[in-house]
Design a protein around this motif. Structure first.
Motif, PDB file in Angstrom:
ATOM      1  N   TYR A 285      38.300 -18.697  -0.745  1.00 57.04           N
ATOM      2  CA  TYR A 285      39.526 -18.283  -0.053  1.00 57.04           C
ATOM      3  C   TYR A 285      39.814 -16.801  -0.306  1.00 57.04           C
ATOM      4  O   TYR A 285      40.122 -16.051   0.619  1.00 57.04           O
ATOM      5  CB  TYR A 285      40.685 -19.152  -0.553  1.00 57.04           C
ATOM      6  N   ILE A 286      39.679 -16.401  -1.566  1.00 61.06           N
ATOM      7  CA  ILE A 286      39.967 -15.013  -1.922  1.00 61.06           C
ATOM      8  C   ILE A 286      39.000 -14.071  -1.200  1.00 61.06           C
ATOM      9  O   ILE A 286      39.382 -12.995  -0.753  1.00 61.06           O
ATOM     10  CB  ILE A 286      39.871 -14.822  -3.461  1.00 61.06           C
TER      11      ILE A 286
ATOM     12  N   GLU B  77      48.969 -17.626  -9.483  1.00 59.83           N
ATOM     13  CA  GLU B  77      47.542 -17.648  -9.144  1.00 59.83           C
ATOM     14  C   GLU B  77      47.204 -16.562  -8.125  1.00 59.83           C
ATOM     15  O   GLU B  77      46.148 -15.948  -8.193  1.00 59.83           O
ATOM     16  CB  GLU B  77      47.156 -19.024  -8.602  1.00 59.83           C
TER      17      GLU B  77
ATOM     18  N   PHE C 184      47.932 -22.784  -0.817  1.00 59.01           N
ATOM     19  CA  PHE C 184      46.934 -23.308  -1.747  1.00 59.01           C
ATOM     20  C   PHE C 184      47.188 -22.897  -3.191  1.00 59.01           C
ATOM     21  O   PHE C 184      46.757 -23.561  -4.124  1.00 59.01           O
ATOM     22  CB  PHE C 184      45.539 -22.817  -1.353  1.00 59.01           C
ATOM     23  N   MET C 185      47.813 -21.757  -3.361  1.00 57.25           N
ATOM     24  CA  MET C 185      47.970 -21.209  -4.709  1.00 57.25           C
ATOM     25  C   MET C 185      49.451 -21.096  -5.044  1.00 57.25           C
ATOM     26  O   MET C 185      50.276 -20.956  -4.148  1.00 57.25           O
ATOM     27  CB  MET C 185      47.362 -19.809  -4.780  1.00 57.25           C
TER      28      MET C 185
ATOM     29  N   LEU D 206      47.156 -13.370 -10.069  1.00 56.99           N
ATOM     30  CA  LEU D 206      46.048 -13.320 -11.024  1.00 56.99           C
ATOM     31  C   LEU D 206      44.705 -13.102 -10.326  1.00 56.99           C
ATOM     32  O   LEU D 206      43.840 -12.406 -10.831  1.00 56.99           O
ATOM     33  CB  LEU D 206      46.019 -14.642 -11.801  1.00 56.99           C
ATOM     34  N   ASN D 207      44.544 -13.704  -9.168  1.00 56.16           N
ATOM     35  CA  ASN D 207      43.215 -13.730  -8.550  1.00 56.16           C
ATOM     36  C   ASN D 207      42.973 -12.683  -7.476  1.00 56.16           C
ATOM     37  O   ASN D 207      41.825 -12.345  -7.200  1.00 56.16           O
ATOM     38  CB  ASN D 207      42.940 -15.121  -7.967  1.00 56.16           C
ATOM     39  N   PHE D 208      44.036 -12.209  -6.856  1.00 55.08           N
ATOM     40  CA  PHE D 208      43.824 -11.167  -5.845  1.00 55.08           C
ATOM     41  C   PHE D 208      43.904  -9.800  -6.521  1.00 55.08           C
ATOM     42  O   PHE D 208      44.721  -9.583  -7.410  1.00 55.08           O
ATOM     43  CB  PHE D 208      44.875 -11.262  -4.733  1.00 55.08           C
TER      44      PHE D 208
ATOM     45  N   PHE E 186      37.224 -23.504  -4.192  1.00 53.89           N
ATOM     46  CA  PHE E 186      37.986 -23.209  -2.984  1.00 53.89           C
ATOM     47  C   PHE E 186      38.654 -21.836  -3.120  1.00 53.89           C
ATOM     48  O   PHE E 186      38.620 -21.018  -2.204  1.00 53.89           O
ATOM     49  CB  PHE E 186      39.032 -24.289  -2.715  1.00 53.89           C
ATOM     50  N   PHE E 187      39.268 -21.586  -4.278  1.00 58.31           N
ATOM     51  CA  PHE E 187      39.908 -20.282  -4.500  1.00 58.31           C
ATOM     52  C   PHE E 187      38.885 -19.153  -4.329  1.00 58.31           C
ATOM     53  O   PHE E 187      39.172 -18.119  -3.739  1.00 58.31           O
ATOM     54  CB  PHE E 187      40.505 -20.206  -5.917  1.00 58.31           C
TER      55      PHE E 187
ATOM     56  N   PRO F 281      37.325 -18.075 -10.063  1.00 59.32           N
ATOM     57  CA  PRO F 281      38.654 -17.541 -10.406  1.00 59.32           C
ATOM     58  C   PRO F 281      39.434 -18.459 -11.360  1.00 59.32           C
ATOM     59  O   PRO F 281      38.952 -19.529 -11.736  1.00 59.32           O
ATOM     60  CB  PRO F 281      39.346 -17.462  -9.045  1.00 59.32           C
ATOM     61  N   ASN F 282      40.620 -18.028 -11.691  1.00 63.60           N
ATOM     62  CA  ASN F 282      41.457 -18.788 -12.636  1.00 63.60           C
ATOM     63  C   ASN F 282      42.504 -19.612 -11.904  1.00 63.60           C
ATOM     64  O   ASN F 282      43.015 -19.201 -10.866  1.00 63.60           O
ATOM     65  CB  ASN F 282      42.181 -17.822 -13.576  1.00 63.60           C
ATOM     66  N   THR F 283      42.800 -20.747 -12.481  1.00 59.73           N
ATOM     67  CA  THR F 283      43.902 -21.540 -11.938  1.00 59.73           C
ATOM     68  C   THR F 283      44.980 -21.643 -13.015  1.00 59.73           C
ATOM     69  O   THR F 283      44.687 -21.521 -14.204  1.00 59.73           O
ATOM     70  CB  THR F 283      43.431 -22.958 -11.558  1.00 59.73           C
ATOM     71  N   LEU F 284      46.200 -21.845 -12.579  1.00 60.01           N
ATOM     72  CA  LEU F 284      47.320 -21.948 -13.525  1.00 60.01           C
ATOM     73  C   LEU F 284      48.132 -23.185 -13.197  1.00 60.01           C
ATOM     74  O   LEU F 284      49.088 -23.116 -12.427  1.00 60.01           O
ATOM     75  CB  LEU F 284      48.242 -20.731 -13.403  1.00 60.01           C
ATOM     76  N   PRO F 285      47.726 -24.339 -13.726  1.00 60.96           N
ATOM     77  CA  PRO F 285      48.500 -25.544 -13.425  1.00 60.96           C
ATOM     78  C   PRO F 285      49.944 -25.374 -13.863  1.00 60.96           C
ATOM     79  O   PRO F 285      50.231 -24.711 -14.859  1.00 60.96           O
ATOM     80  CB  PRO F 285      47.803 -26.635 -14.234  1.00 60.96           C
ATOM     81  N   MET F 286      50.842 -25.943 -13.094  1.00 57.12           N
ATOM     82  CA  MET F 286      52.261 -25.785 -13.411  1.00 57.12           C
ATOM     83  C   MET F 286      52.843 -27.052 -14.021  1.00 57.12           C
ATOM     84  O   MET F 286      52.514 -28.151 -13.594  1.00 57.12           O
ATOM     85  CB  MET F 286      53.033 -25.407 -12.150  1.00 57.12           C
TER      86      MET F 286
ATOM     87  N   GLN G 219      38.787 -26.934  -7.008  1.00 59.06           N
ATOM     88  CA  GLN G 219      39.897 -26.020  -6.718  1.00 59.06           C
ATOM     89  C   GLN G 219      39.457 -24.565  -6.943  1.00 59.06           C
ATOM     90  O   GLN G 219      39.734 -23.684  -6.140  1.00 59.06           O
ATOM     91  CB  GLN G 219      41.083 -26.349  -7.630  1.00 59.06           C
TER      92      GLN G 219
ATOM     93  N   PHE H  72      42.414 -29.340   0.062  1.00 61.93           N
ATOM     94  CA  PHE H  72      42.167 -28.023   0.649  1.00 61.93           C
ATOM     95  C   PHE H  72      41.631 -28.124   2.079  1.00 61.93           C
ATOM     96  O   PHE H  72      41.257 -27.112   2.672  1.00 61.93           O
ATOM     97  CB  PHE H  72      41.224 -27.217  -0.254  1.00 61.93           C
TER      98      PHE H  72
ATOM     99  N   ASN I 296      54.941 -18.033 -12.050  1.00 57.32           N
ATOM    100  CA  ASN I 296      54.851 -19.309 -11.331  1.00 57.32           C
ATOM    101  C   ASN I 296      56.193 -19.988 -11.156  1.00 57.32           C
ATOM    102  O   ASN I 296      56.374 -20.760 -10.222  1.00 57.32           O
ATOM    103  CB  ASN I 296      53.938 -20.260 -12.104  1.00 57.32           C
ATOM    104  N   TYR I 297      57.105 -19.743 -12.073  1.00 56.95           N
ATOM    105  CA  TYR I 297      58.358 -20.495 -12.053  1.00 56.95           C
ATOM    106  C   TYR I 297      59.509 -19.747 -11.373  1.00 56.95           C
ATOM    107  O   TYR I 297      60.634 -20.215 -11.365  1.00 56.95           O
ATOM    108  CB  TYR I 297      58.727 -20.925 -13.489  1.00 56.95           C
TER     109      TYR I 297
END
Lengths: 230, 403
Positions: free
Chosen positions: A79-80, B375, B370-371, B378-380, A75-76, A53-58, A72, A125, B335-336
């Motif tokens: 988890y999903i 996220e 965790f997310m 986007l992922n679910f 784990f996603f 999956p994709n992650t979106l760092p903030m 990460q 995690f 996200n914000y």
């Protein structure tokens, strides 16, 4: 009950790949893990890299780095899908970071950083995780045990003293690049440098020898593997 | 602020209910009804002012076509119920029903009621042939025959001080609703054109951006310049000047240190930068603007600016006591936002729009361990989120079906 291992690697030779039919073809790291403790049964759940999956760092918030970012995503992924597993195993090379580090001290530092990235992510995690991050690449560890070559292929080879420190031009067949070194050794005996032979080498390798010949990057893996694969 | 809205038979919104926060972000797949919610809120303002026609004309909409396609064509009533929490601790419910008349190509209000939720006193009511409102200066109801109106009875209340004694609640409500302003169609093409005369705002599509900026004080202009500079460091100044016949021209000056500075005419300013200027200039709107509606906030904006932009909107909301509603398709933007401000919309199997706060159910909140919100979105799969929210609704409603 087998220990269920969710596993992700880089390609065919290490953890394995999914073929065009969606069938998983396991790689040599599976053989290595199986050797750690032959009293336990392991069952592997390999992750198809394409489905990570994709992650979106903030911005302005701490995020995982390097190997931690991939963990990460692992784990996603689990988890999903609400996946059940006992241990997460991550395989990654450090060739990009460690390749240019020429002294043992520098290489050791690069390896420590890589393992820290991975274990920080497992901790974040709260999963039992084993990181496998050879200094340089998979072939470095495969070049550690001469007896393994004798047992596996009935060939007597002379291997480098410090296989972890090998480095060179990947495109030069005569270089000390780990891939090129292993290719030369195997080809001398008419053997291919392929997944099947890598699996055979690990099947016949001695864990204590790997530990002593690859003192920088093998022990951090072995310590966690011995702790969890019991 | 507008706390909740229930709508029936308006576009895809049928028996639809939504709750709002001071800053609300609506998310969901394309065509699930996010913009329809903004349209419905914008419609409230026009109805209160008695100019529903203007609302429809701006969008080229026919009154009869406002009805939902999900009901039988014979169902002509469109109803709205909105709850407001206003200054002076006024908590009011405003309900009204419109009938779409094909033969007249118009909308007719057939019922309207405003109730003070604390005392349950009916403050205003309109039924067939009868209108009533409570006059606080006389402490009694005035009853009078129905007047033909193209909007709400609120349009009859004058915006003057004397009204505050007679209809304190209603005047507050009217002022609040009047201050709802939609910027849902912000378009760089429109912003690039010159605009004329003084403007109190930048217009639904940003068509009055130049004139609006021109009407601001130097201090306000400096604030806008400084904020835009934070987002686009090459900006030196946003410049406006009056040309012939009152046309206001817009340009920006860019500064590149030793290389020099350049003036860029509005026609050549990048679309994204124009939208940034437009969004930043919302901070200069007067306090009369109570609620700002923005569609697809991320349009043309670089994701790296997401944090600053959302933070800026949040500051406008808090400092200037404005309610802000936006829609977005960007997980980065999402996200914000505060988790409590995120409303997820989807269409049920019957094609009818549903909405719920995305992070209200324990299962969805748990994902945030965790997310981050973007996220999760986007992922679910949308279906997973819908199922989780429906399951939660069923649990809190005591096991009965959500609808």
């Amino acid at each position: 009950m087998p220990i269920k291992i969710l596993i992700l690697g880089e390609g065919a030779n290490d953890v394995g790949i999914y073929d065009f039919n969606g069938q998983w073809i396991s790689g040599s790291i599976i053989n290595l893990l199986t050797k750690i403790n032959d009293k336990v049964e392991l069952s592997f759940i390999p992750i198809n890299k394409k489905h990570l999956p994709n992650t979106l760092p903030m911005k302005d918030r701490p995020s995982l780095e390097g190997h931690g970012k991939v963990i990460q995503k692992m784990f996603f992924y689990s988890y999903i899908r609400k996946m059940e597993y006992d241990i997460m195993v991550y395989y990654g090379d450090t060739d990009k970071e460690a390749g240019t580090k020429t002294t043992k001290t520098q290489a050791k530092k690069a390896s420590q950083v890589a393992y820290k990235q991975a274990y920080d992510a497992f901790d974040k995690f709260d999963v039992k995780g084993i990181a496998i991050i050879p200094l340089r690449m998979l072939e470095s560890w495969l070049l550690a045990d001469e007896q393994a070559f004798l047992n596996a292929f009935d060939i007597k080879v002379s291997l480098p003293k410090n296989p972890e420190m090998l480095w060179g031009d990947k495109r030069d067949p005569k270089s000390n690049h780990p891939k090129k070194t292993l290719e030369r050794i195997l080809s001398r005996f008419g053997l291919n440098s392929d997944t099947s032979n890598f699996c055979t080498i690990y099947d016949n390798a001695s864990i204590p020898i790997l530990e002593s010949k690859c003192p920088i990057s093998f022990p951090p893996f072995l310590m966690k593997a011995q702790e969890y694969l019991t | 602020m507008l706390k909740s809205l229930e709508i029936d038979n308006f576009k895809s919104l049928c028996k639809f209910k939504i709750e709002f926060s001071p800053l609300t972000v609506l998310i969901g797949n394309n065509a699930v009804g996010k913009s329809s919610v903004l349209h419905a809120i914008g419609f409230l303002a026009h109805f209160a002012e008695g100019n529903m026609k203007e609302f429809l004309n701006k969008r080229n909409w026919s009154p009869f076509e406002l009805k939902s396609k999900h009901y039988h064509p014979s169902k002509r009533n469109i109803s709205f119920t909105s709850v407001f929490s206003l200054e002076n601790d006024y908590n009011l419910r405003w309900e009204f029903t419109l009938t779409a008349r094909k033969e007249n190509d118009d909308l007719q209000c057939v019922r309207e009621k405003i109730t003070d939720l604390d005392s349950e006193k009916v403050l205003l009511s309109r039924e067939i042939k009868k209108m009533t409102w409570f006059d606080f200066s006389k402490n009694q109801y005035d009853v009078f025959p129905e007047i033909q109106l193209y909007g709400s009875m609120l349009s009859l209340i004058e915006n003057e001080d004397k009204s505050i004694e007679r209809f304190p609640h209603l005047l507050h409500l009217k002022k609040f609703i009047k201050g709802i302003e939609s910027f849902e169609l912000l378009s760089p093409e429109k912003m690039k054109k010159t605009s004329r005369f003084d403007a109190a705002d930048l217009g639904i599509g940003g068509e009055r951006l130049g004139a609006f900026l021109h009407s601001l004080t130097t201090e306000q202009r400096n604030e806008i310049d400084n904020k835009v500079k934070e987002l686009y460091p090459y900006l030196d100044k946003v410049i406006t000047w009056k040309k012939q016949y009152g046309h206001i021209h817009l340009q920006i000056n860019e500064f590149y240190g030793e290389t020099g500075s350049y003036a860029i005419n509005s026609n050549y300013i990048s679309d994204g930068l124009l939208r940034i200027i437009a969004i930043v200039s919302l901070g200069a709107l007067s306090k009369d603007y109570t609620t700002l509606l923005l569609d697809e906030i991320e349009d043309g904006i670089n994701p790296s600016l997401a944090a600053d932009l959302i933070n800026y909107l949040s500051i406008i909301g808090q400092k200037q006591n404005k309610q802000i509603l936006v829609t977005t398709h960007s997980p980065v933007m999402l996200n914000y936002f505060n988790k409590d401000s995120i409303v997820f919309l989807w269409k049920g199997q019957d094609g009818i729009t549903q909405a719920d706060k995305m992070f209200e159910s324990p299962e969805m909140i748990d994902h945030l361990r965790f997310m981050n919100p973007g996220e999760v979105w986007l992922n679910f799969e949308s279906k997973d989120i819908e199922d989780s929210l429906l399951k939660w609704k069923k649990t809190v409603s005591g096991g009965e079906d959500a609808d």
